[in-house]
Design a protein around this motif. Structure first.
Motif, PDB file in Angstrom:
ATOM      1  N   GLY A  91       0.807  -1.213   0.000  1.00 19.65           N
ATOM      2  CA  GLY A  91       0.000   0.000   0.000  1.00 19.65           C
ATOM      3  C   GLY A  91       0.839   1.260   0.000  1.00 19.65           C
ATOM      4  O   GLY A  91       2.050   1.251  -0.215  1.00 19.65           O
ATOM      5  N   TRP A  92       0.156   2.376   0.267  1.00 21.45           N
ATOM      6  CA  TRP A  92       0.778   3.695   0.200  1.00 21.45           C
ATOM      7  C   TRP A  92       1.268   4.200   1.552  1.00 21.45           C
ATOM      8  O   TRP A  92       1.849   5.271   1.632  1.00 21.45           O
ATOM      9  CB  TRP A  92      -0.242   4.690  -0.352  1.00 21.45           C
ATOM     10  N   ILE A  93       1.013   3.450   2.617  1.00 21.01           N
ATOM     11  CA  ILE A  93       1.374   3.924   3.956  1.00 21.01           C
ATOM     12  C   ILE A  93       2.885   4.123   4.080  1.00 21.01           C
ATOM     13  O   ILE A  93       3.345   5.148   4.601  1.00 21.01           O
ATOM     14  CB  ILE A  93       0.855   2.949   5.033  1.00 21.01           C
ATOM     15  N   ALA A  94       3.660   3.154   3.618  1.00 18.16           N
ATOM     16  CA  ALA A  94       5.122   3.271   3.720  1.00 18.16           C
ATOM     17  C   ALA A  94       5.627   4.461   2.904  1.00 18.16           C
ATOM     18  O   ALA A  94       6.514   5.208   3.356  1.00 18.16           O
ATOM     19  CB  ALA A  94       5.783   1.990   3.249  1.00 18.16           C
ATOM     20  N   PHE A  95       5.053   4.641   1.703  1.00 15.26           N
ATOM     21  CA  PHE A  95       5.469   5.773   0.869  1.00 15.26           C
ATOM     22  C   PHE A  95       5.159   7.097   1.551  1.00 15.26           C
ATOM     23  O   PHE A  95       5.985   8.015   1.553  1.00 15.26           O
ATOM     24  CB  PHE A  95       4.778   5.703  -0.494  1.00 15.26           C
ATOM     25  N   VAL A  96       3.971   7.196   2.156  1.00 16.13           N
ATOM     26  CA  VAL A  96       3.584   8.435   2.828  1.00 16.13           C
ATOM     27  C   VAL A  96       4.500   8.710   4.015  1.00 16.13           C
ATOM     28  O   VAL A  96       4.940   9.853   4.230  1.00 16.13           O
ATOM     29  CB  VAL A  96       2.102   8.363   3.266  1.00 16.13           C
ATOM     30  N   LYS A  97       4.848   7.676   4.778  1.00 15.65           N
ATOM     31  CA  LYS A  97       5.736   7.865   5.930  1.00 15.65           C
ATOM     32  C   LYS A  97       7.119   8.336   5.489  1.00 15.65           C
ATOM     33  O   LYS A  97       7.697   9.266   6.075  1.00 15.65           O
ATOM     34  CB  LYS A  97       5.856   6.566   6.724  1.00 15.65           C
ATOM     35  N   VAL A  98       7.663   7.705   4.460  1.00 19.35           N
ATOM     36  CA  VAL A  98       8.983   8.117   3.965  1.00 19.35           C
ATOM     37  C   VAL A  98       8.906   9.525   3.390  1.00 19.35           C
ATOM     38  O   VAL A  98       9.821  10.339   3.593  1.00 19.35           O
ATOM     39  CB  VAL A  98       9.502   7.104   2.917  1.00 19.35           C
ATOM     40  N   PHE A  99       7.802   9.836   2.710  1.00 17.61           N
ATOM     41  CA  PHE A  99       7.641  11.180   2.139  1.00 17.61           C
ATOM     42  C   PHE A  99       7.581  12.235   3.244  1.00 17.61           C
ATOM     43  O   PHE A  99       8.211  13.298   3.131  1.00 17.61           O
ATOM     44  CB  PHE A  99       6.380  11.244   1.279  1.00 17.61           C
ATOM     45  N   PHE A 101       8.892  12.016   6.249  1.00 15.30           N
ATOM     46  CA  PHE A 101      10.235  12.101   6.827  1.00 15.30           C
ATOM     47  C   PHE A 101      11.148  12.939   5.947  1.00 15.30           C
ATOM     48  O   PHE A 101      11.857  13.840   6.425  1.00 15.30           O
ATOM     49  CB  PHE A 101      10.803  10.697   7.017  1.00 15.30           C
ATOM     50  N   LEU A 102      11.128  12.660   4.633  1.00 17.04           N
ATOM     51  CA  LEU A 102      11.986  13.409   3.726  1.00 17.04           C
ATOM     52  C   LEU A 102      11.527  14.862   3.589  1.00 17.04           C
ATOM     53  O   LEU A 102      12.362  15.758   3.388  1.00 17.04           O
ATOM     54  CB  LEU A 102      12.011  12.732   2.355  1.00 17.04           C
ATOM     55  N   ALA A 103      10.218  15.111   3.718  1.00 13.36           N
ATOM     56  CA  ALA A 103       9.727  16.488   3.663  1.00 13.36           C
ATOM     57  C   ALA A 103      10.249  17.291   4.847  1.00 13.36           C
ATOM     58  O   ALA A 103      10.687  18.445   4.679  1.00 13.36           O
ATOM     59  CB  ALA A 103       8.196  16.497   3.636  1.00 13.36           C
ATOM     60  N   PHE A 104      10.226  16.693   6.047  1.00 15.07           N
ATOM     61  CA  PHE A 104      10.773  17.396   7.204  1.00 15.07           C
ATOM     62  C   PHE A 104      12.276  17.601   7.063  1.00 15.07           C
ATOM     63  O   PHE A 104      12.815  18.644   7.452  1.00 15.07           O
ATOM     64  CB  PHE A 104      10.467  16.643   8.502  1.00 15.07           C
ATOM     65  N   LEU A 105      12.954  16.633   6.489  1.00 17.13           N
ATOM     66  CA  LEU A 105      14.394  16.776   6.254  1.00 17.13           C
ATOM     67  C   LEU A 105      14.661  17.914   5.271  1.00 17.13           C
ATOM     68  O   LEU A 105      15.552  18.747   5.482  1.00 17.13           O
ATOM     69  CB  LEU A 105      14.954  15.458   5.720  1.00 17.13           C
ATOM     70  N   GLY A 106      13.864  17.979   4.211  1.00 16.29           N
ATOM     71  CA  GLY A 106      14.015  19.064   3.250  1.00 16.29           C
ATOM     72  C   GLY A 106      13.666  20.418   3.842  1.00 16.29           C
ATOM     73  O   GLY A 106      14.336  21.415   3.567  1.00 16.29           O
ATOM     74  N   LEU A 107      12.622  20.468   4.677  1.00 16.62           N
ATOM     75  CA  LEU A 107      12.265  21.729   5.335  1.00 16.62           C
ATOM     76  C   LEU A 107      13.379  22.207   6.263  1.00 16.62           C
ATOM     77  O   LEU A 107      13.622  23.416   6.376  1.00 16.62           O
ATOM     78  CB  LEU A 107      10.961  21.573   6.109  1.00 16.62           C
ATOM     79  N   SER A 108      14.040  21.272   6.921  1.00 15.77           N
ATOM     80  CA  SER A 108      15.137  21.679   7.797  1.00 15.77           C
ATOM     81  C   SER A 108      16.299  22.236   6.984  1.00 15.77           C
ATOM     82  O   SER A 108      16.952  23.191   7.410  1.00 15.77           O
ATOM     83  CB  SER A 108      15.592  20.516   8.673  1.00 15.77           C
ATOM     84  N   ILE A 109      16.552  21.661   5.806  1.00 11.38           N
ATOM     85  CA  ILE A 109      17.610  22.209   4.949  1.00 11.38           C
ATOM     86  C   ILE A 109      17.240  23.619   4.501  1.00 11.38           C
ATOM     87  O   ILE A 109      18.079  24.530   4.523  1.00 11.38           O
ATOM     88  CB  ILE A 109      17.846  21.282   3.745  1.00 11.38           C
TER      89      ILE A 109
END
Length: 126
Positions: A91-99, A101-109
């Protein structure tokens, strides 16, 4: 108080334990080679002779860079197990979780970039 073999065994084990723990320390202090002078008293700096005094003050920028590097390094370490197990998820749950996480990482950059952290000669205003 009656002194019996049990008390003797306890005292014997206590003495042997103290000798077992302290013996190597005493032996090392008696047998170890003595070296004075030369490079023994110098601070270690990657095998090279240090430049200047060891009490040099560093700017706070170096510490901020080190903390940011450590934070992003730990974040990347979290991505490795996710990448290994990602193909097993349904399903899409894993993709949403990784997305997320990476969105917060990108926001911190973006945040650090806006604060001027990645610009070397600037002073950092926190």
């Amino acid at each position: 108080m009656v002194f019996n073999w049990l008390h003797l065994a306890i005292i014997l084990f206590l003495v042997v334990g103290i000798l077992f723990a302290g013996g190597p320390l005493i032996l090392a202090s008696l047998v170890s080679p003595r070296a004075r002078g030369g490079d023994i008293g110098m601070p270690y700096e990657c095998g090279m002779r240090p430049f200047g005094s060891s009490w040099t003050k560093f700017g706070v920028n170096y510490y901020v860079y080190a903390l940011i590097f450590l934070a992003f390094d730990v974040d990347v370490l979290y991505l490795f197990p996710v990448a290994v197990q990602y193909h097993l998820a349904e399903g899409w749950i894993a993709f949403v979780k990784v997305f997320i996480f990476l969105a917060f990482l990108g926001l911190s950059i973006v945040y650090f970039w806006a604060k001027g952290v990645f610009t070397w000669p600037h002073k950092i205003r926190l």
